[in-house]
Scaffold this motif. Structure first.
Motif, PDB file in Angstrom:
ATOM      1  N   PRO A  77     -16.566 -14.848 -27.154  1.00  0.00           N
ATOM      2  CA  PRO A  77     -17.222 -15.694 -26.129  1.00  0.00           C
ATOM      3  C   PRO A  77     -16.206 -16.504 -25.348  1.00  0.00           C
ATOM      4  CG  PRO A  77     -17.520 -16.612 -28.324  1.00  0.00           C
ATOM      5  CD  PRO A  77     -16.871 -15.295 -28.523  1.00  0.00           C
ATOM      6  N   ARG A  78     -16.574 -16.845 -24.113  1.00  0.00           N
ATOM      7  CA  ARG A  78     -15.694 -17.641 -23.258  1.00  0.00           C
ATOM      8  C   ARG A  78     -15.598 -19.090 -23.726  1.00  0.00           C
ATOM      9  NH1 ARG A  78     -11.840 -15.689 -19.828  1.00  0.00           N
ATOM     10  NH2 ARG A  78     -12.488 -13.599 -19.177  1.00  0.00           N
ATOM     11  N   ALA A  79     -16.527 -19.507 -24.581  1.00  0.00           N
ATOM     12  CA  ALA A  79     -16.485 -20.894 -25.069  1.00  0.00           C
ATOM     13  C   ALA A  79     -15.291 -21.146 -25.977  1.00  0.00           C
ATOM     14  CB  ALA A  79     -17.779 -21.214 -25.826  1.00  0.00           C
ATOM     15  N   ASP A  80     -14.676 -20.077 -26.529  1.00  0.00           N
ATOM     16  CA  ASP A  80     -13.505 -20.224 -27.404  1.00  0.00           C
ATOM     17  C   ASP A  80     -12.196 -20.144 -26.636  1.00  0.00           C
ATOM     18  OD1 ASP A  80     -15.211 -20.395 -29.552  1.00  0.00           O
ATOM     19  OD2 ASP A  80     -15.175 -18.233 -29.929  1.00  0.00           O
ATOM     20  N   HIS A  81     -12.221 -20.293 -25.298  1.00  0.00           N
ATOM     21  CA  HIS A  81     -10.995 -20.199 -24.508  1.00  0.00           C
ATOM     22  C   HIS A  81     -10.010 -21.292 -24.904  1.00  0.00           C
ATOM     23  CE1 HIS A  81      -8.378 -20.106 -20.954  1.00  0.00           C
ATOM     24  NE2 HIS A  81      -8.827 -18.869 -20.764  1.00  0.00           N
ATOM     25  N   SER A  82     -10.509 -22.520 -25.080  1.00  0.00           N
ATOM     26  CA  SER A  82      -9.623 -23.639 -25.457  1.00  0.00           C
ATOM     27  C   SER A  82      -9.044 -23.430 -26.853  1.00  0.00           C
ATOM     28  CB  SER A  82     -10.396 -24.947 -25.391  1.00  0.00           C
ATOM     29  OG  SER A  82     -10.893 -25.168 -24.089  1.00  0.00           O
ATOM     30  N   LEU A  83      -9.846 -22.875 -27.782  1.00  0.00           N
ATOM     31  CA  LEU A  83      -9.340 -22.605 -29.136  1.00  0.00           C
ATOM     32  C   LEU A  83      -8.157 -21.643 -29.086  1.00  0.00           C
ATOM     33  CD1 LEU A  83      -9.476 -22.576 -32.233  1.00  0.00           C
ATOM     34  CD2 LEU A  83     -11.261 -20.839 -32.061  1.00  0.00           C
ATOM     35  N   PHE A  84      -8.276 -20.564 -28.318  1.00  0.00           N
ATOM     36  CA  PHE A  84      -7.180 -19.596 -28.223  1.00  0.00           C
ATOM     37  C   PHE A  84      -5.965 -20.194 -27.524  1.00  0.00           C
ATOM     38  CE2 PHE A  84     -10.798 -16.383 -28.283  1.00  0.00           C
ATOM     39  CZ  PHE A  84     -10.693 -16.212 -29.652  1.00  0.00           C
ATOM     40  N   GLU A  85      -6.175 -21.098 -26.560  1.00  0.00           N
ATOM     41  CA  GLU A  85      -5.038 -21.770 -25.917  1.00  0.00           C
ATOM     42  C   GLU A  85      -4.259 -22.615 -26.923  1.00  0.00           C
ATOM     43  OE1 GLU A  85      -6.295 -24.026 -22.606  1.00  0.00           O
ATOM     44  OE2 GLU A  85      -6.510 -22.305 -21.252  1.00  0.00           O
ATOM     45  N   VAL A  86      -4.980 -23.353 -27.803  1.00  0.00           N
ATOM     46  CA  VAL A  86      -4.307 -24.202 -28.802  1.00  0.00           C
ATOM     47  C   VAL A  86      -3.523 -23.339 -29.790  1.00  0.00           C
ATOM     48  CG1 VAL A  86      -4.703 -25.836 -30.672  1.00  0.00           C
ATOM     49  CG2 VAL A  86      -5.987 -26.047 -28.553  1.00  0.00           C
ATOM     50  N   ILE A  87      -4.117 -22.226 -30.278  1.00  0.00           N
ATOM     51  CA  ILE A  87      -3.427 -21.353 -31.233  1.00  0.00           C
ATOM     52  C   ILE A  87      -2.208 -20.716 -30.576  1.00  0.00           C
ATOM     53  CG2 ILE A  87      -3.683 -19.309 -32.669  1.00  0.00           C
ATOM     54  CD1 ILE A  87      -5.159 -21.740 -33.712  1.00  0.00           C
ATOM     55  N   CYS A  88      -2.348 -20.323 -29.302  1.00  0.00           N
ATOM     56  CA  CYS A  88      -1.223 -19.717 -28.583  1.00  0.00           C
ATOM     57  C   CYS A  88      -0.089 -20.723 -28.390  1.00  0.00           C
ATOM     58  CB  CYS A  88      -1.707 -19.184 -27.232  1.00  0.00           C
ATOM     59  SG  CYS A  88      -0.428 -18.358 -26.268  1.00  0.00           S
ATOM     60  N   TYR A  89      -0.414 -21.990 -28.100  1.00  0.00           N
ATOM     61  CA  TYR A  89       0.622 -23.018 -27.941  1.00  0.00           C
ATOM     62  C   TYR A  89       1.355 -23.253 -29.255  1.00  0.00           C
ATOM     63  CZ  TYR A  89       2.648 -27.681 -27.703  1.00  0.00           C
ATOM     64  OH  TYR A  89       3.499 -28.742 -27.794  1.00  0.00           O
ATOM     65  N   LEU A  90       0.620 -23.358 -30.363  1.00  0.00           N
ATOM     66  CA  LEU A  90       1.263 -23.579 -31.660  1.00  0.00           C
ATOM     67  C   LEU A  90       2.164 -22.415 -32.047  1.00  0.00           C
ATOM     68  CD1 LEU A  90      -1.732 -25.122 -33.654  1.00  0.00           C
ATOM     69  CD2 LEU A  90       0.210 -26.338 -32.690  1.00  0.00           C
ATOM     70  N   ALA A  91       1.707 -21.191 -31.771  1.00  0.00           N
ATOM     71  CA  ALA A  91       2.506 -20.026 -32.141  1.00  0.00           C
ATOM     72  C   ALA A  91       3.730 -19.854 -31.261  1.00  0.00           C
ATOM     73  CB  ALA A  91       1.639 -18.755 -32.057  1.00  0.00           C
ATOM     74  N   THR A  92       3.667 -20.331 -30.009  1.00  0.00           N
ATOM     75  CA  THR A  92       4.770 -20.106 -29.069  1.00  0.00           C
ATOM     76  C   THR A  92       5.797 -21.231 -29.106  1.00  0.00           C
ATOM     77  OG1 THR A  92       3.197 -18.946 -27.639  1.00  0.00           O
ATOM     78  CG2 THR A  92       5.309 -19.555 -26.675  1.00  0.00           C
ATOM     79  N   PHE A  93       5.338 -22.496 -29.155  1.00  0.00           N
ATOM     80  CA  PHE A  93       6.246 -23.633 -28.979  1.00  0.00           C
ATOM     81  C   PHE A  93       6.423 -24.480 -30.244  1.00  0.00           C
ATOM     82  CE2 PHE A  93       4.329 -22.772 -24.822  1.00  0.00           C
ATOM     83  CZ  PHE A  93       5.464 -22.590 -24.057  1.00  0.00           C
ATOM     84  N   GLN A  94       5.529 -24.400 -31.225  1.00  0.00           N
ATOM     85  CA  GLN A  94       5.602 -25.292 -32.384  1.00  0.00           C
ATOM     86  C   GLN A  94       5.766 -24.558 -33.708  1.00  0.00           C
ATOM     87  OE1 GLN A  94       5.580 -28.635 -32.297  1.00  0.00           O
ATOM     88  NE2 GLN A  94       5.490 -28.640 -30.050  1.00  0.00           N
ATOM     89  N   LEU A  95       6.019 -23.226 -33.664  1.00  0.00           N
ATOM     90  CA  LEU A  95       6.086 -22.470 -34.915  1.00  0.00           C
ATOM     91  C   LEU A  95       7.305 -22.867 -35.742  1.00  0.00           C
ATOM     92  CD1 LEU A  95       4.815 -20.267 -36.617  1.00  0.00           C
ATOM     93  CD2 LEU A  95       6.150 -18.585 -35.362  1.00  0.00           C
ATOM     94  N   GLU A  96       8.440 -23.098 -35.112  1.00  0.00           N
ATOM     95  CA  GLU A  96       9.651 -23.467 -35.857  1.00  0.00           C
ATOM     96  C   GLU A  96       9.526 -24.863 -36.472  1.00  0.00           C
ATOM     97  OE1 GLU A  96      12.992 -23.043 -33.385  1.00  0.00           O
ATOM     98  OE2 GLU A  96      12.839 -20.855 -33.174  1.00  0.00           O
ATOM     99  N   GLU A  97       8.918 -25.799 -35.743  1.00  0.00           N
ATOM    100  CA  GLU A  97       8.768 -27.163 -36.271  1.00  0.00           C
ATOM    101  C   GLU A  97       7.721 -27.232 -37.378  1.00  0.00           C
ATOM    102  OE1 GLU A  97       8.012 -29.818 -33.098  1.00  0.00           O
ATOM    103  OE2 GLU A  97       9.826 -29.325 -31.976  1.00  0.00           O
ATOM    104  N   LEU A  98       6.599 -26.518 -37.219  1.00  0.00           N
ATOM    105  CA  LEU A  98       5.547 -26.563 -38.232  1.00  0.00           C
ATOM    106  C   LEU A  98       5.910 -25.760 -39.465  1.00  0.00           C
ATOM    107  CD1 LEU A  98       2.399 -26.141 -35.952  1.00  0.00           C
ATOM    108  CD2 LEU A  98       3.212 -28.243 -36.999  1.00  0.00           C
ATOM    109  N   GLY A  99       6.561 -24.617 -39.258  1.00  0.00           N
ATOM    110  CA  GLY A  99       6.792 -23.707 -40.370  1.00  0.00           C
ATOM    111  C   GLY A  99       5.693 -22.661 -40.444  1.00  0.00           C
ATOM    112  N   PHE A 100       6.048 -21.509 -41.004  1.00  0.00           N
ATOM    113  CA  PHE A 100       5.077 -20.407 -41.017  1.00  0.00           C
ATOM    114  C   PHE A 100       3.902 -20.695 -41.956  1.00  0.00           C
ATOM    115  CE2 PHE A 100       3.576 -16.202 -42.389  1.00  0.00           C
ATOM    116  CZ  PHE A 100       3.274 -15.669 -41.152  1.00  0.00           C
ATOM    117  N   GLN A 101       4.162 -21.337 -43.100  1.00  0.00           N
ATOM    118  CA  GLN A 101       3.092 -21.615 -44.054  1.00  0.00           C
ATOM    119  C   GLN A 101       2.078 -22.593 -43.477  1.00  0.00           C
ATOM    120  OE1 GLN A 101       2.743 -20.006 -46.924  1.00  0.00           O
ATOM    121  NE2 GLN A 101       0.796 -21.029 -47.256  1.00  0.00           N
TER     122      GLN A 101
END
Length: 550
Positions: A77-101
């Motif tokens: 659904p299009r209502a999950d557009h913001s959810l996918f944006e947040v996951i994409c941001y974390l995976a692209t720009f914050q993965l090294e700081e957060l850690g994979f686990q």
């Protein structure tokens, strides 16, 4: 997981509000920070950091998520557009700081049906595996069929029968192959052998050839054991099979001869059609010559009329040119007067532009002097940076620059040690592998020498059996086609005699006829060579099978 799930829900709600308002990002972040004062400092810092990053890279994230919806998100659904944006941001720009686990925990906190869908083909075996299974079943069936034939031969050995008697009808029914599924066959390839050229084999080729020779040795040992135990041979069956193959080769040669004669027949028919076409073209050429003569007469008359009209036109143009010279002198005087006026106006404009340029140059000098005066004034130095001080933003795992550098140095040293250990393991594995390959290469060289000796023996036998020439074919179809070809050739010669062709064209056709005769002679020679090769291959195959049975 529930902790991160609530934080992600808060970020998604704030993003939806920002898209609805379409205002400034700075003002929206200030409003969101005041609305999140009731939360803990860690939650507030995490939410504000993720929200600010999503707003900063909103265009880039929108491109990625829209591409996901177009390619694989048709059921999302299009209502999950913001959810996918947040996951994409974390995976692209914050993965090294957060850690994979930690990133995996954030993803697991979301609904499973929204985070873990990849396509049906992932859970289906590939087509290559299905093809391999089909090939395995086919090879297994062939092995069972060969074993069944061997058992039938053993049983037949117990029944007395004359040596030239063919197999019975019951045995033929038993040996008939079952219906098999359609199997894709690779096209036949032609390999050209070179003379004494060394070939460097890679690891896969060495292991493949070694396993091939190993299977051949095991198969030969198994066959010898069966012969020792009292198993029969395939001599009678091989003799019957050789006769069937000889009949098949004769049928194939007759079919190829029919095909060749059909081509020759179509060639003769094409020559007859070409002769008829030449006769028609000759009649059309005579008709065209008459039409061309009439057209040339009409063109000559039309050219005379055009010459008369051109002379009259030249006389009229000469009279008009006399009046044109008077008008040109009047026009020249008027243009000279206009040029004089334009020159005077351009002088005035140049003088005005020179005065304006002088004023502009003066103003620029004044501005340059003011700028140089400002540059000589003292400038206040910036604030000093303490690399040992922690920024104090309230984030998790916050540290100073000096501590960060020390940790990075320790991490680099640890990685370097791990790489050295892996390198040592790889070197030891390579050494063991090279020793194994060397042993396999030695075994392959021995097997190649044995196979070379057996190939030399087979070649000598083939040379001894290739002396008998091929008998001419007596098939009814071939004789009928030869008769038709002779009739067409006679008809072509009669048609050529009726045509009256000029000498130059006859001179050009003579080499063409010679080339055609040479072409058919070469076809005859190639047919004879092919027949001899088939006979040699049949005799060699039968002899090789008899040797194997022995």
């Amino acid at each position: 997981m529930a902790y991160y799930g609530k934080c992600i829900e808060t970020v998604i709600g704030q993003l939806d509000k920002f898209k609805a308002k379409k205002g400034s990002a700075e003002q929206f972040l200030e409003t969101a920070s005041t609305a999140l004062q009731t939360l803990s400092p860690q939650k507030q810092a995490f939410i504000l950091e993720v929200l600010s990053g999503c707003l900063e890279y909103q265009k880039l994230l929108a491109v990625v998520v829209d591409a996901f919806y177009v390619r694989a998100g048709c059921l999302c659904p299009r209502a999950d557009h913001s959810l996918f944006e947040v996951i994409c941001y974390l995976a692209t720009f914050q993965l090294e700081e957060l850690g994979f686990q930690l990133f995996c925990d954030i993803v697991r906190s979301q609904p499973v049906d929204k985070m873990r869908k990849v396509p049906r083909s992932t859970y289906q075996p590939p087509k290559e595996q299905q093809l391999l299974e089909t090939t395995k079943r086919h090879n297994r069936w062939k092995a069972e069929e060969l074993l069944l034939r061997a058992n039938m031969e053993e049983m037949r050995c117990a029944v007395p029968r004359s040596r030239g008697e063919p197999p019975t009808q019951d045995s033929q029914k038993t040996l008939q192959p079952r219906l098999l599924p359609r199997i894709l066959k690779t096209p036949k390839l032609t390999f050209y052998k070179t003379n004494n050229v060394p070939v460097k084999l890679n690891t896969a080729a060495i292991l493949r050839e070694g396993s091939l020779y190993q299977r051949q040795v095991e198969k030969e040992l198994e066959r010898v054991d069966k012969l020792v135990d009292g198993a029969g041979d395939f001599s009678e069956f091989l003799e019957w099979q050789r006769k069937v193959q000889a009949e098949g080769r004769e049928e194939q040669l007759a079919a190829s001869e029919c095909h060749r004669l059909q081509g020759k027949l179509s060639h003769e028919e094409a020559i007859l059609a070409r002769q008829r076409l030449v006769q028609g073209n000759k009649e059309k050429a005579d008709q065209k010559k008459e039409e061309t003569a009439e057209l040339m007469q009409q063109c000559a008359e039309r050219r005379l009329q055009e010459e008369r009209s051109m002379k009259e036109l030249v006389r009229r143009v000469a009279e008009v040119q006399k009046n044109v010279k008077v008008a040109q002198t009047k026009l020249l005087r008027g243009r000279q007067q206009i040029v004089q006026e334009v020159i005077e106006e351009s002088r005035e404009l140049l003088q005005r532009s020179a005065e304006a340029a002088g004023e502009e140059q003066k103003r620029r000098r004044e501005l340059i002097s003011q700028l140089r005066a400002l540059e000589t004034q003292p400038v206040r130095q910036g604030k000093l940076v303490d690399l040992t001080q922690i920024p104090g933003y309230g984030l998790e795992g916050e540290m100073s620059v000096v501590e960060l550098r020390e940790r990075l140095a320790l991490l680099k040293e640890t990685r370097r040690r791990e790489e050295e250990e892996k390198r040592d393991q790889i070197i030891q594995g390579k050494r063991a592998r090279s020793q194994e390959l060397q042993n396999v290469v030695e075994q392959i060289s021995l097997c190649r020498a044995a196979m070379g000796r057996s190939a030399a023996l087979r070649w000598e036998e083939r040379k001894a059996r290739s002396a008998a020439p091929a008998a001419p074919s007596q098939d009814e179809r071939v004789l009928e086609l030869q008769r038709k070809v002779e009739e067409k050739a006679a008809e072509r010669q009669r048609q050529a005699a009726l045509l009256r062709v000029p000498a130059p064209r006859a001179a050009h056709r003579k080499p063409r006829a010679q080339l055609e005769a040479q072409h058919w002679l070469e076809l005859e020679q190639s047919r004879e060579r092919r027949l001899r090769a088939l006979q040699r291959s049949g005799s060699v195959c039968g002899h090789a099978r008899r040797l194997e049975a022995a």
